[in-house]
Design a protein around this motif. Structure first.
Motif, PDB file in Angstrom:
ATOM      1  N   ALA A 126       0.824  -1.210   0.000  1.00  0.00           N
ATOM      2  CA  ALA A 126       0.000   0.000   0.000  1.00  0.00           C
ATOM      3  C   ALA A 126       0.855   1.256   0.000  1.00  0.00           C
ATOM      4  N   LYS A 127       0.358   2.287  -0.675  1.00  0.00           N
ATOM      5  CA  LYS A 127       1.073   3.552  -0.771  1.00  0.00           C
ATOM      6  C   LYS A 127       0.101   4.665  -0.390  1.00  0.00           C
ATOM      7  N   SER A 128       0.535   5.558   0.474  1.00  0.00           N
ATOM      8  CA  SER A 128      -0.384   6.604   0.931  1.00  0.00           C
ATOM      9  C   SER A 128       0.228   7.984   0.859  1.00  0.00           C
ATOM     10  N   GLY A 129      -0.596   8.963   0.531  1.00  0.00           N
ATOM     11  CA  GLY A 129      -0.229  10.366   0.672  1.00  0.00           C
ATOM     12  C   GLY A 129      -0.058  10.715   2.140  1.00  0.00           C
ATOM     13  N   THR A 130       0.482  11.898   2.396  1.00  0.00           N
ATOM     14  CA  THR A 130       0.955  12.245   3.731  1.00  0.00           C
ATOM     15  C   THR A 130      -0.147  12.710   4.668  1.00  0.00           C
ATOM     16  N   SER A 131      -1.313  13.089   4.139  1.00  0.00           N
ATOM     17  CA  SER A 131      -2.378  13.514   5.046  1.00  0.00           C
ATOM     18  C   SER A 131      -2.809  12.375   5.947  1.00  0.00           C
ATOM     19  N   GLY A 132      -2.553  11.146   5.530  1.00  0.00           N
ATOM     20  CA  GLY A 132      -2.854  10.000   6.378  1.00  0.00           C
ATOM     21  C   GLY A 132      -2.097  10.006   7.691  1.00  0.00           C
ATOM     22  N   ALA A 133      -0.995  10.748   7.726  1.00  0.00           N
ATOM     23  CA  ALA A 133      -0.193  10.808   8.945  1.00  0.00           C
ATOM     24  C   ALA A 133      -0.694  11.854   9.924  1.00  0.00           C
ATOM     25  N   GLY A 134      -1.733  12.582   9.529  1.00  0.00           N
ATOM     26  CA  GLY A 134      -2.331  13.551  10.442  1.00  0.00           C
ATOM     27  C   GLY A 134      -1.639  14.895  10.454  1.00  0.00           C
ATOM     28  N   ARG A 135      -2.222  15.803  11.278  1.00  0.00           N
ATOM     29  CA  ARG A 135      -1.741  17.190  11.283  1.00  0.00           C
ATOM     30  C   ARG A 135      -0.828  17.495  12.466  1.00  0.00           C
ATOM     31  N   GLY A 136      -0.383  16.457  13.156  1.00  0.00           N
ATOM     32  CA  GLY A 136       0.512  16.698  14.282  1.00  0.00           C
ATOM     33  C   GLY A 136       1.875  17.184  13.814  1.00  0.00           C
ATOM     34  N   ALA A 137       2.513  18.030  14.610  1.00  0.00           N
ATOM     35  CA  ALA A 137       3.805  18.608  14.227  1.00  0.00           C
ATOM     36  C   ALA A 137       4.933  17.640  14.563  1.00  0.00           C
ATOM     37  N   LYS A 138       5.347  16.863  13.571  1.00  0.00           N
ATOM     38  CA  LYS A 138       6.441  15.909  13.768  1.00  0.00           C
ATOM     39  C   LYS A 138       7.497  16.121  12.685  1.00  0.00           C
ATOM     40  N   VAL A 139       8.754  15.990  13.066  1.00  0.00           N
ATOM     41  CA  VAL A 139       9.843  16.177  12.103  1.00  0.00           C
ATOM     42  C   VAL A 139       9.654  15.271  10.890  1.00  0.00           C
ATOM     43  N   ASP A 140       9.259  14.017  11.113  1.00  0.00           N
ATOM     44  CA  ASP A 140       9.117  13.063  10.014  1.00  0.00           C
ATOM     45  C   ASP A 140       8.119  13.498   8.949  1.00  0.00           C
ATOM     46  N   ASN A 141       7.189  14.364   9.316  1.00  0.00           N
ATOM     47  CA  ASN A 141       6.172  14.782   8.359  1.00  0.00           C
ATOM     48  C   ASN A 141       6.400  16.182   7.815  1.00  0.00           C
ATOM     49  N   LEU A 142       7.564  16.770   8.114  1.00  0.00           N
ATOM     50  CA  LEU A 142       7.891  18.081   7.553  1.00  0.00           C
ATOM     51  C   LEU A 142       8.005  17.981   6.037  1.00  0.00           C
ATOM     52  N   TYR A 143       7.728  19.075   5.386  1.00  0.00           N
ATOM     53  CA  TYR A 143       7.800  19.093   3.921  1.00  0.00           C
ATOM     54  C   TYR A 143       9.130  18.555   3.413  1.00  0.00           C
ATOM     55  N   CYS A 144      10.218  19.055   3.983  1.00  0.00           N
ATOM     56  CA  CYS A 144      11.542  18.683   3.451  1.00  0.00           C
ATOM     57  C   CYS A 144      11.905  17.220   3.697  1.00  0.00           C
ATOM     58  N   GLU A 145      11.251  16.584   4.635  1.00  0.00           N
ATOM     59  CA  GLU A 145      11.547  15.179   4.923  1.00  0.00           C
ATOM     60  C   GLU A 145      10.750  14.247   4.003  1.00  0.00           C
ATOM     61  N   VAL A 146       9.596  14.728   3.551  1.00  0.00           N
ATOM     62  CA  VAL A 146       8.697  13.884   2.765  1.00  0.00           C
ATOM     63  C   VAL A 146       8.879  14.109   1.264  1.00  0.00           C
ATOM     64  N   ASN A 147       9.084  15.363   0.897  1.00  0.00           N
ATOM     65  CA  ASN A 147       9.216  15.711  -0.518  1.00  0.00           C
ATOM     66  C   ASN A 147      10.431  15.016  -1.129  1.00  0.00           C
ATOM     67  N   GLU A 148      10.294  14.582  -2.378  1.00  0.00           N
ATOM     68  CA  GLU A 148      11.382  13.898  -3.068  1.00  0.00           C
ATOM     69  C   GLU A 148      11.870  12.694  -2.276  1.00  0.00           C
ATOM     70  N   ASN A 149      10.957  12.003  -1.621  1.00  0.00           N
ATOM     71  CA  ASN A 149      11.339  10.877  -0.785  1.00  0.00           C
ATOM     72  C   ASN A 149      10.245   9.827  -0.822  1.00  0.00           C
ATOM     73  N   MET A 150      10.614   8.606  -0.587  1.00  0.00           N
ATOM     74  CA  MET A 150       9.622   7.549  -0.427  1.00  0.00           C
ATOM     75  C   MET A 150      10.215   6.464   0.469  1.00  0.00           C
ATOM     76  N   LYS A 151       9.364   5.846   1.287  1.00  0.00           N
ATOM     77  CA  LYS A 151       9.825   4.822   2.222  1.00  0.00           C
ATOM     78  C   LYS A 151       8.682   3.885   2.581  1.00  0.00           C
ATOM     79  N   ALA A 152       9.044   2.673   2.973  1.00  0.00           N
ATOM     80  CA  ALA A 152       8.098   1.794   3.639  1.00  0.00           C
ATOM     81  C   ALA A 152       8.150   2.107   5.136  1.00  0.00           C
ATOM     82  N   TYR A 153       7.069   1.793   5.832  1.00  0.00           N
ATOM     83  CA  TYR A 153       7.098   1.938   7.296  1.00  0.00           C
ATOM     84  C   TYR A 153       6.208   0.860   7.905  1.00  0.00           C
ATOM     85  N   SER A 154       6.423   0.599   9.177  1.00  0.00           N
ATOM     86  CA  SER A 154       5.601  -0.388   9.904  1.00  0.00           C
ATOM     87  C   SER A 154       5.433  -1.698   9.149  1.00  0.00           C
ATOM     88  N   ALA A 155       6.454  -2.109   8.432  1.00  0.00           N
ATOM     89  CA  ALA A 155       6.360  -3.375   7.701  1.00  0.00           C
ATOM     90  C   ALA A 155       6.076  -4.507   8.680  1.00  0.00           C
TER      91      ALA A 155
END
Lengths: 346, 346, 346, 346
Positions: C177-206
């Protein structure tokens, strides 16, 4: 080998310093300072450095650092460097401050725009504004460098030749600036979340952005008189890059060739400033990852204005790259050492 | 100095070759071939190269090139290299082909998947598949290198140790791949317009992508028996980067430590393959601009499967970087020369 | 007019509920609950609502809400709804819970995967899993709806017909499954900052994502036996959209037409599920902003597997849109009321 | 029911017209014209319309169209509408032209900036410039509407109140505009490829963009005297959205409250123009998908200038939305019918 210490190594500018210095054959990072991540592997914070950096993050102990290294880079929030620095430290080590603490000569102006009390105003006078293309000779002998801000570097270099030569009416100068999001730093704020920035664009801090007095001060030196201008930054959905579009009225009519000659006079021998060909406008992607600033201009005969443009990577020439360029000058190395990076496209 | 000629220098892979070779201290580009832009300044096509490359684009004259250079890189559409190459040329010059023409040993399989007639099948046998981590010794003596495809490089390296050691049931292998858009090339197609790709994601060529037989062939060599698997590529809104998520059933239960030891056995001494730490999963941004492949795995005891992951910059290790790595091996240089690039983040 | 209260109105799913309900001619929002922003204008938090919503944010007082409204939507972190809800409230008001609290029938499974103690396990049995296409009739009479998760909705609908009809070997099922970032919610976390997500892709919680048991439970009902499968989510640089690529072995050979007939059997009359034409694969952009799920499949005769695909807007059909669809059913309205939104492209 | 024909239905503006008209309860699309895709299913070109539009694309036969529909929208390249239109057609059907053909009253100016010969100059005088907020009454009785350009709509509405009231020195006016990439259309060009636009920003057509005379003409009507100004557009890596930042010197000092009253005077009753609260600056994402224009201003007392800002969705209020707004006025419907779309965030 120059021994280097970095305070604030885990911000975006700090991370970029690490990237650049790892490729610098005369420098070696001895201290990865990061108050937020003391004791953690640096490469756990920046996984791009996995197997490239083995060190852990250390604290901000500037006294200890001064004993161990030849030069300290401070890539920290405003006020921190000013609070740690003193004559004693400067006697032992060179300091390149990437914050705004020593950029503005008039301490009242600094305190007013930054809303801070300056903790070491006695050092401001000595600090050299590290815009290498302009202050090259003073930088070579400096103990303390105020590394220019990202917007000021690109703004200044885009308009400098025309201001210096008295070609534009400086009271008509307007700078409309656009920046990628890394300029906002790595702090966890809702405004900088991916979903808030992506597919979005906005102006911010119109008429009161802190880089305004810095730009005005440097332009005033160039013009030989006080310059007051408008500066409006915008946030753009991209990681890196600053684009400047500046407007000013011409004192008198001028041809493209005449104006091109003015730009060439100042930049022909500057490796890092590229004056593009006629009608080719700067694009941030063409300088990404490199220390170049691309500039160009367009004369509008209908309105008798000139539109001046510049593009730059905010983390390289706008921060870490320029800091390394300053280090090279201060230590008598070739100015472009470690900085001859080819821009990455696409 | 190795004299280099590039055919197809204005595609994205060709442009990346130029970027990398400009930073290579033992190579010098003598020929910027580009059928579409003959006679134009190379730096007008790639403005990032302004003032770095002065040359104009030349045609695809391989005979002439063979006289002037030591190595030719062909970064051209499928079929072109095969149609130009012959024994005579290979007697004069080394060739590194970035297209698929010599990757697949069975010419019928090639012709079927690519829908092309192969114009020089007699050269296929000699060509060495240029996956340096596997075929290092053969590459050193090769005249003709079939530079691996982007998906195959990342797919193969992600699963290689477990296939080679017979740990997974290869008939259960499924590779779900995600790629940035530069993999689609610089041709002007509606499907690759910004507005069609941005804020969008899709699978394409499910069950029939041309890289499938290439991956299967290499995995078959590793497994010592025929491997048939599923490969599904996806287009992701980013410029660079390939991410592989591969699934397979384990032959028998295995601990994390045991499997980690298998990966380490194959990659511990490989500079360009980084086996990440436990539960740290590859991200494309952590390798962007570099020749690294980051790999890791996760054992799922509930399903008795292992999830194998890999991330890579498709234009570097997936194309131009691996091509330079091959060149280094062929000319007796240090394998990582010109390729010790620190990934750019953010 | 249905009087609506929202708890958690300032998260991304909550904001989307507001967007949809403003366009619903039979519903009226009476309560904008948001613990983080009590007393602030809702439109100061979501400026897109400027001049459209005049109300201020209120607290999470469910007892008070139960008196004032006909239906409560809870778009809150896991555990909150379970801690506030009781029989008394359910006697007064219908509840549609967008969190996971009532989705999993087995409370031990819930507590294990979510790491939480369930505060009202006695209500789980009664809750109806609000996947309208499957549980339409039960939803009509429900007091409490467990609104399905985003990944489960898209995963389930992509594979449902083939599982239900016993066409695939469920023990071979793998969902990538592949998801856009709004699925991660609106909480202020470094991992969801624009610069961390843009031009990037990763698996998580495998192998350990919390939506796994939810998908397995629903598939088990469809299969009539326990289903255990692999589920791997990925983060994609886009705001909205989920793309599912699922793999399974076929029990026996099947033609495209036969399998198409199976999909049509289940979805022909479903307005919100669109079975695409042959070889047209789902793209997230084609459903953005709408309540549609686009699905399709590809049979791979080489491996005897089928690749099942689905695309959906995670905030609409994956959260707020499905919640409104449930509300419509519960109140006897036309199921698609307020949801006949044309996807926005580009 | 209004019968609608669209010529140019498969460009981005045409596609958006379809999206909006599908949600309009008094309009019905009878003709999907698209020269490039004649005979193809419209929903094969725009898969978001799958199962929503069953029709095939037809040709550009305006005579035939005039017999079958009540209103024709032309969303075509410059020059086409002018070449097809004549008195005879206008006697039968209303025409809303989304191209620039009838926007500029002075045919020489049009021909000079567009490099085209105008094929029906006799119709220019009659055409009404369809900026509803300004020309509402004339629009109601028009046969031919020149639907405003995207940049002109947002530029004009951002500065209109201050120009109309004579508050700014119009000879100092500078408009710096930023646009998403859908404004460049759906043509297959290298410059608009994802990899060329993403992570990039540039100015283009500085001092000579074709929208300049259109903006100047409309501002001249407002000012009651000729306005000449600078207009510089920029390309931004996002699909939709225009952001305007305009600068002008004030004739005399003015407080925030005084200037706010001027904006309110013109826009308080305008549903689609939202004057934001103090120090809240327009963001393109807050209007995405909607027909709103958000405007605001900032007075800079240091320079005696005002910075005027506006944000808009270029495909809605900048093209298709405004066209529908015009249709509503021409047919005596409620002006906002089918256009009360809540902006989509994120």
């Amino acid at each position: 080998m120059i021994k280097v210490g970095i305070i604030g190594a885990t911000g975006y500018a700090g991370g970029e310093l690490v990237r650049l210095l790892l490729g610098h054959r005369q420098a070696e990072i001895k201290w990865f300072g990061s108050k937020s991540y003391i004791g953690q592997q640096f490469s756990h914070i920046y996984q791009n450095m996995f197997q490239l950096v083995e060190e852990k993050c250390l604290d901000d102990n500037m006294d200890e650092l001064a004993k161990q290294v030849d030069v300290i880079f401070t890539a920290t929030p405003q006020g921190l460097c000013a609070s740690l620095l003193n004559e004693d430290i400067l006697n032992k080590v060179k300091v390149i401050d990437l914050s705004a603490d020593y950029r503005i000569k008039d301490v009242e102006t600094y305190e007013q725009w930054y809303g801070l009390r300056h903790a070491s105003p006695q050092l401001i006078e000595e600090a050299v504004y590290g815009l290498c293309e302009v202050n090259r000779e003073s930088i070579k002998n400096a103990r303390l460098i105020a590394n220019p801000g990202c917007y000021p570097t690109c703004s200044f270099l885009s308009v400098y030749p025309l201001v210096k030569e008295g070609i534009i009416q400086t009271e008509t100068l307007i700078i409309d600036a656009k920046s990628g999001t890394s300029g906002a730093g790595r702090g966890a704020k809702v405004d900088n979340l991916y979903c808030e920035v992506n597919e979005n664009m906005k102006a911010y801090s119109a008429a009161n952005h802190r880089h305004t007095p810095e730009i005005e001060e440097q332009l005033s030196y160039a013009a030989g008189k006080k310059v007051v201008m408008n500066f409006t930054p915008h946030l753009v959905p991209m990681n890196r890059g600053i684009l400047i579009t500046a407007y000013a009225s011409l004192k008198e009519e001028m041809t493209y060739e005449e104006m091109k000659a003015v730009y060439d006079k100042y930049y022909e021998k500057e490796y890092f400033v590229r004056v593009l060909e006629k009608d080719v406008y700067p694009q941030t992607k063409w300088v990404e990852g490199s220390n170049f600033v691309d500039v160009n201009f367009k004369i509008d005969t209908r309105t008798n204005r000139v539109i001046m443009m510049g593009a730059m990577d905010n983390l390289v020439k706008g921060a870490a790259g320029q800091a390394v360029q300053n280090m090279n000058l201060m230590f008598g190395l070739e100015e472009s050492m470690g900085l001859q990076l080819v821009p990455m496209f696409p």
